[in-house]
Design an enzyme around this catalytic site. Structure first.
Site, PDB file in Angstrom:
ATOM      1  N   ASP A 109       7.290  -3.189   5.032  1.00 27.92           N
ATOM      2  CA  ASP A 109       6.052  -3.444   5.770  1.00 27.92           C
ATOM      3  C   ASP A 109       6.061  -4.866   6.357  1.00 27.92           C
ATOM      4  O   ASP A 109       6.361  -5.819   5.659  1.00 27.92           O
ATOM      5  CB  ASP A 109       4.860  -3.275   4.827  1.00 27.92           C
ATOM      6  CG  ASP A 109       3.535  -3.140   5.553  1.00 27.92           C
ATOM      7  OD1 ASP A 109       3.420  -3.596   6.707  1.00 27.92           O
ATOM      8  OD2 ASP A 109       2.597  -2.590   4.946  1.00 27.92           O
ATOM      9  N   HIS A 149       3.279  -6.144   8.161  1.00 33.01           N
ATOM     10  CA  HIS A 149       1.905  -6.516   8.510  1.00 33.01           C
ATOM     11  C   HIS A 149       1.527  -7.814   7.806  1.00 33.01           C
ATOM     12  O   HIS A 149       1.442  -7.863   6.590  1.00 33.01           O
ATOM     13  CB  HIS A 149       0.926  -5.405   8.114  1.00 33.01           C
ATOM     14  CG  HIS A 149       1.088  -4.168   8.912  1.00 33.01           C
ATOM     15  ND1 HIS A 149       1.927  -3.149   8.532  1.00 33.01           N
ATOM     16  CD2 HIS A 149       0.523  -3.783  10.075  1.00 33.01           C
ATOM     17  CE1 HIS A 149       1.871  -2.191   9.435  1.00 33.01           C
ATOM     18  NE2 HIS A 149       1.024  -2.547  10.387  1.00 33.01           N
TER      19      HIS A 149
END
Length: 146
Positions: A13, A15
């Protein structure tokens, strides 16, 4: 003395916005935050918790694959002999319909607290203070000292 927490985004990930906001809120609340950034492995979380003598590890994930990324996480923590609070939060499952089911799944995996992507950072901070048995006086002193 400020309490040290480890913060990062697990797995593949990338983000970063959520942990940046959380890092700022935790720092403002008097915590010593070690932000590992994005694409953090389980081993990196454990190593950071050991080397910084952390009291809590906060795992973030927004791309919906946290279950796979967190599988075995608490085994690694136990193998390292760590006694830390563990939190996980974000968009933890693809197609997440009923968050209570997701929360229960992650609690069964060993996480002390499980938050959805809509959680206000102050809610997580309040939970962290409670779980670390941080009094209001200690929290205020940590803010002044930082």
């Amino acid at each position: 003395m400020p309490r040290t927490v480890i913060l990062g985004v697990i797995g593949s990930d990338a983000h970063v916005v959520g942990i940046t906001i959380l890092e700022q809120a935790l720092s403002a609340a008097g915590f010593d935050v070690v932000n590992l950034g994005v694409k953090t492995s389980q081993a990196d979380f454990v190593d950071a918790a050991q080397s910084h003598d952390a009291e809590a590890v906060l795992v973030s994930s927004l791309y919906g694959h946290a279950r796979q990324d967190c599988e075995g996480f608490h085994d690694r923590i136990a193998d390292a002999g760590l006694d830390v609070c563990t939190y996980v939060g974000g968009n933890l499952a693809v197609g997440q319909d009923e968050f209570e089911q997701t929360r229960e799944r992650f609690r069964e995996m060993g996480f002390d607290r499980v938050f959805d992507a809509e959680t206000d950072p102050q809610e997580a901070i309040a939970a962290l203070r409670q779980d670390l048995q941080l009094t209001a006086r200690e929290a205020e002193r940590a803010r002044v000292d930082s």
